[in-house]
Design a protein around this motif. Structure first.
Motif, PDB file in Angstrom:
ATOM      1  N   ASN A 135       0.827  -1.215   0.000  1.00  0.00           N
ATOM      2  CA  ASN A 135       0.000   0.000   0.000  1.00  0.00           C
ATOM      3  C   ASN A 135       0.860   1.263   0.000  1.00  0.00           C
ATOM      4  O   ASN A 135       0.546   2.235  -0.688  1.00  0.00           O
ATOM      5  CB  ASN A 135      -0.955   0.003   1.194  1.00  0.00           C
ATOM      6  CG  ASN A 135      -2.033  -1.051   1.052  1.00  0.00           C
ATOM      7  OD1 ASN A 135      -2.360  -1.472  -0.067  1.00  0.00           O
ATOM      8  ND2 ASN A 135      -2.588  -1.504   2.164  1.00  0.00           N
ATOM      9  N   LYS A 136       1.944   1.246   0.767  1.00  0.00           N
ATOM     10  CA  LYS A 136       2.837   2.406   0.807  1.00  0.00           C
ATOM     11  C   LYS A 136       3.427   2.645  -0.587  1.00  0.00           C
ATOM     12  O   LYS A 136       3.525   3.784  -1.048  1.00  0.00           O
ATOM     13  CB  LYS A 136       3.950   2.190   1.833  1.00  0.00           C
ATOM     14  CG  LYS A 136       4.855   3.393   1.997  1.00  0.00           C
ATOM     15  CD  LYS A 136       5.887   3.186   3.086  1.00  0.00           C
ATOM     16  CE  LYS A 136       6.786   4.411   3.194  1.00  0.00           C
ATOM     17  NZ  LYS A 136       7.870   4.228   4.160  1.00  0.00           N
ATOM     18  N   PHE A 137       3.810   1.563  -1.256  1.00  0.00           N
ATOM     19  CA  PHE A 137       4.364   1.683  -2.614  1.00  0.00           C
ATOM     20  C   PHE A 137       3.309   2.227  -3.579  1.00  0.00           C
ATOM     21  O   PHE A 137       3.565   3.165  -4.325  1.00  0.00           O
ATOM     22  CB  PHE A 137       4.874   0.319  -3.105  1.00  0.00           C
ATOM     23  CG  PHE A 137       5.239   0.323  -4.554  1.00  0.00           C
ATOM     24  CD1 PHE A 137       6.397   0.938  -4.993  1.00  0.00           C
ATOM     25  CD2 PHE A 137       4.410  -0.263  -5.503  1.00  0.00           C
ATOM     26  CE1 PHE A 137       6.731   0.965  -6.343  1.00  0.00           C
ATOM     27  CE2 PHE A 137       4.727  -0.244  -6.850  1.00  0.00           C
ATOM     28  CZ  PHE A 137       5.896   0.374  -7.261  1.00  0.00           C
ATOM     29  N   ARG A 138       2.126   1.642  -3.568  1.00  0.00           N
ATOM     30  CA  ARG A 138       1.081   2.032  -4.529  1.00  0.00           C
ATOM     31  C   ARG A 138       0.565   3.447  -4.302  1.00  0.00           C
ATOM     32  O   ARG A 138       0.120   4.104  -5.245  1.00  0.00           O
ATOM     33  CB  ARG A 138      -0.087   1.043  -4.468  1.00  0.00           C
ATOM     34  CG  ARG A 138       0.314  -0.343  -4.973  1.00  0.00           C
ATOM     35  CD  ARG A 138      -0.828  -1.307  -4.919  1.00  0.00           C
ATOM     36  NE  ARG A 138      -1.641  -1.195  -6.120  1.00  0.00           N
ATOM     37  CZ  ARG A 138      -2.699  -1.950  -6.374  1.00  0.00           C
ATOM     38  NH1 ARG A 138      -3.082  -2.870  -5.503  1.00  0.00           N
ATOM     39  NH2 ARG A 138      -3.383  -1.794  -7.481  1.00  0.00           N
ATOM     40  N   ASN A 139       0.626   3.922  -3.064  1.00  0.00           N
ATOM     41  CA  ASN A 139       0.116   5.258  -2.754  1.00  0.00           C
ATOM     42  C   ASN A 139       1.166   6.355  -2.884  1.00  0.00           C
ATOM     43  O   ASN A 139       0.866   7.529  -2.675  1.00  0.00           O
ATOM     44  CB  ASN A 139      -0.480   5.275  -1.343  1.00  0.00           C
ATOM     45  CG  ASN A 139      -1.733   4.426  -1.255  1.00  0.00           C
ATOM     46  OD1 ASN A 139      -2.487   4.318  -2.217  1.00  0.00           O
ATOM     47  ND2 ASN A 139      -1.957   3.799  -0.109  1.00  0.00           N
ATOM     48  N   SER A 140       2.395   5.978  -3.220  1.00  0.00           N
ATOM     49  CA  SER A 140       3.448   6.991  -3.343  1.00  0.00           C
ATOM     50  C   SER A 140       3.432   7.591  -4.745  1.00  0.00           C
ATOM     51  O   SER A 140       3.060   6.937  -5.707  1.00  0.00           O
ATOM     52  CB  SER A 140       4.819   6.363  -3.056  1.00  0.00           C
ATOM     53  OG  SER A 140       5.160   5.472  -4.094  1.00  0.00           O
ATOM     54  N   SER A 141       3.867   8.849  -4.829  1.00  0.00           N
ATOM     55  CA  SER A 141       3.941   9.497  -6.140  1.00  0.00           C
ATOM     56  C   SER A 141       5.279   9.184  -6.806  1.00  0.00           C
ATOM     57  O   SER A 141       5.460   9.384  -7.990  1.00  0.00           O
ATOM     58  CB  SER A 141       3.758  11.007  -6.006  1.00  0.00           C
ATOM     59  OG  SER A 141       4.718  11.529  -5.117  1.00  0.00           O
ATOM     60  N   GLY A 142       6.213   8.699  -6.045  1.00  0.00           N
ATOM     61  CA  GLY A 142       7.529   8.269  -6.522  1.00  0.00           C
ATOM     62  C   GLY A 142       8.181   7.532  -5.376  1.00  0.00           C
ATOM     63  O   GLY A 142       8.097   7.969  -4.231  1.00  0.00           O
ATOM     64  N   ILE A 192      11.432   4.421  -8.622  1.00  0.00           N
ATOM     65  CA  ILE A 192      10.345   3.761  -9.348  1.00  0.00           C
ATOM     66  C   ILE A 192       9.163   4.718  -9.403  1.00  0.00           C
ATOM     67  O   ILE A 192       8.739   5.255  -8.391  1.00  0.00           O
ATOM     68  CB  ILE A 192       9.955   2.426  -8.668  1.00  0.00           C
ATOM     69  CG1 ILE A 192      11.171   1.487  -8.668  1.00  0.00           C
ATOM     70  CG2 ILE A 192       8.772   1.788  -9.364  1.00  0.00           C
ATOM     71  CD1 ILE A 192      10.978   0.224  -7.877  1.00  0.00           C
ATOM     72  N   SER A 193       8.640   4.922 -10.621  1.00  0.00           N
ATOM     73  CA  SER A 193       7.517   5.832 -10.825  1.00  0.00           C
ATOM     74  C   SER A 193       6.436   5.157 -11.635  1.00  0.00           C
ATOM     75  O   SER A 193       6.713   4.299 -12.472  1.00  0.00           O
ATOM     76  CB  SER A 193       7.980   7.086 -11.583  1.00  0.00           C
ATOM     77  OG  SER A 193       9.084   7.676 -10.952  1.00  0.00           O
ATOM     78  N   LYS A 194       5.188   5.572 -11.396  1.00  0.00           N
ATOM     79  CA  LYS A 194       4.050   4.998 -12.117  1.00  0.00           C
ATOM     80  C   LYS A 194       4.039   5.483 -13.564  1.00  0.00           C
ATOM     81  O   LYS A 194       4.376   6.621 -13.840  1.00  0.00           O
ATOM     82  CB  LYS A 194       2.738   5.381 -11.430  1.00  0.00           C
ATOM     83  CG  LYS A 194       1.561   4.542 -11.871  1.00  0.00           C
ATOM     84  CD  LYS A 194       0.495   4.536 -10.799  1.00  0.00           C
ATOM     85  CE  LYS A 194      -0.724   3.697 -11.085  1.00  0.00           C
ATOM     86  NZ  LYS A 194      -0.654   2.696 -12.101  1.00  0.00           N
ATOM     87  N   LEU A 195       3.689   4.583 -14.470  1.00  0.00           N
ATOM     88  CA  LEU A 195       3.567   4.905 -15.890  1.00  0.00           C
ATOM     89  C   LEU A 195       2.104   4.922 -16.289  1.00  0.00           C
ATOM     90  O   LEU A 195       1.325   4.104 -15.807  1.00  0.00           O
ATOM     91  CB  LEU A 195       4.257   3.830 -16.729  1.00  0.00           C
ATOM     92  CG  LEU A 195       5.761   3.871 -16.934  1.00  0.00           C
ATOM     93  CD1 LEU A 195       6.188   2.666 -17.735  1.00  0.00           C
ATOM     94  CD2 LEU A 195       6.190   5.140 -17.635  1.00  0.00           C
ATOM     95  N   ASP A 196       1.734   5.819 -17.160  1.00  0.00           N
ATOM     96  CA  ASP A 196       0.381   5.811 -17.716  1.00  0.00           C
ATOM     97  C   ASP A 196       0.415   5.041 -19.021  1.00  0.00           C
ATOM     98  O   ASP A 196       0.766   5.574 -20.061  1.00  0.00           O
ATOM     99  CB  ASP A 196      -0.116   7.246 -17.955  1.00  0.00           C
ATOM    100  CG  ASP A 196      -0.345   7.976 -16.651  1.00  0.00           C
ATOM    101  OD1 ASP A 196      -0.817   7.336 -15.692  1.00  0.00           O
ATOM    102  OD2 ASP A 196      -0.029   9.174 -16.575  1.00  0.00           O
ATOM    103  N   LEU A 197       0.059   3.775 -18.945  1.00  0.00           N
ATOM    104  CA  LEU A 197       0.029   2.927 -20.153  1.00  0.00           C
ATOM    105  C   LEU A 197      -1.379   2.414 -20.361  1.00  0.00           C
ATOM    106  O   LEU A 197      -2.059   2.065 -19.429  1.00  0.00           O
ATOM    107  CB  LEU A 197       0.971   1.732 -19.993  1.00  0.00           C
ATOM    108  CG  LEU A 197       2.441   1.948 -20.350  1.00  0.00           C
ATOM    109  CD1 LEU A 197       3.199   0.643 -20.243  1.00  0.00           C
ATOM    110  CD2 LEU A 197       2.618   2.506 -21.737  1.00  0.00           C
TER     111      LEU A 197
END
Length: 197
Positions: A135-142, A192-197
């Motif tokens: 959850n900490k990983f998924r809720n982070s912006s980076g 690690i950053s979220k990608l919009d794919l």
């Protein structure tokens, strides 16, 4: 007649310079065959590559299969490319799997300084062993290894078994190259950053 030689020489030099610059910049374009792929094709490609990476992990360490099955989330970067000369850089794309289904796409980057040369490829698999870590990983912006969480990179003993102390950490990591699992690797500083794919 003698005065025309410097002019011709300068014109020839200019033509060679322009030609070389054209070749250099042609190699630096931002449009590659991969970026031309649709988002759907990129997602499918990443998912297939992640499954293949997990298959290689299970071959290298059969015990890892149980660890992956117990993980709340599995983040797979099938192909992290690093290129360097004095200053190094790494980059790759990956997929987060939760409950066996794709739950998001991410990019990873890292840098290093020191004498090094060449380019290489590796795969990274991060296991989030607790709901809190996931959850900490998924809720982070980076998310940065070392700053936001410690990743315990798995050590495989001479008997082929995973170190039990490492396996009990909230975030566990495997790093592989063509030769198999890599030992003594630090992921500190990996972003690690979220990608919009």
């Amino acid at each position: 007649m003698l005065d025309t030689f410097p002019v011709l020489r300068r014109a020839g030099l200019a033509a060679v310079t322009i030609g070389a610059a054209g070749l250099l910049f042609a190699g630096c374009t931002t449009t590659s065959p991969k970026s031309a792929a649709t988002a759907s094709e990129q997602r499918q490609s990443l998912s297939s590559a992640a499954d293949a990476t997990l298959g290689k992990l299970y071959e290298a360490s059969p015990q890892s299969k149980d660890l992956v099955a117990r993980a709340k989330g599995v983040l797979v970067f099938p192909d992290v490319l690093s290129g360097s000369f004095i200053v190094g850089a790494e980059h790759g794309k990956g997929v987060l799997k939760v409950g066996g289904a794709n739950a998001g796409y991410y990019s990873t980057t890292a840098g290093s300084i020191g004498f090094q040369a060449g380019a290489q490829s590796k795969a990274m698999v991060l296991l989030f062993m607790t709901d809190e870590a996931l959850n900490k990983f998924r809720n982070s912006s980076g998310w940065t290894v070392g700053a936001d969480a410690t990743v315990a990179v798995v050590n495989i003993g001479a008997n082929g078994r995973i170190d039990t102390n490492t396996a009990q950490q909230p975030v566990v990591g495997f790093v592989m190259n063509n030769g198999g699992l890599m030992a003594g690797v630090s992921l500190a500083g990996t972003k690690i950053s979220k990608l919009d794919l």
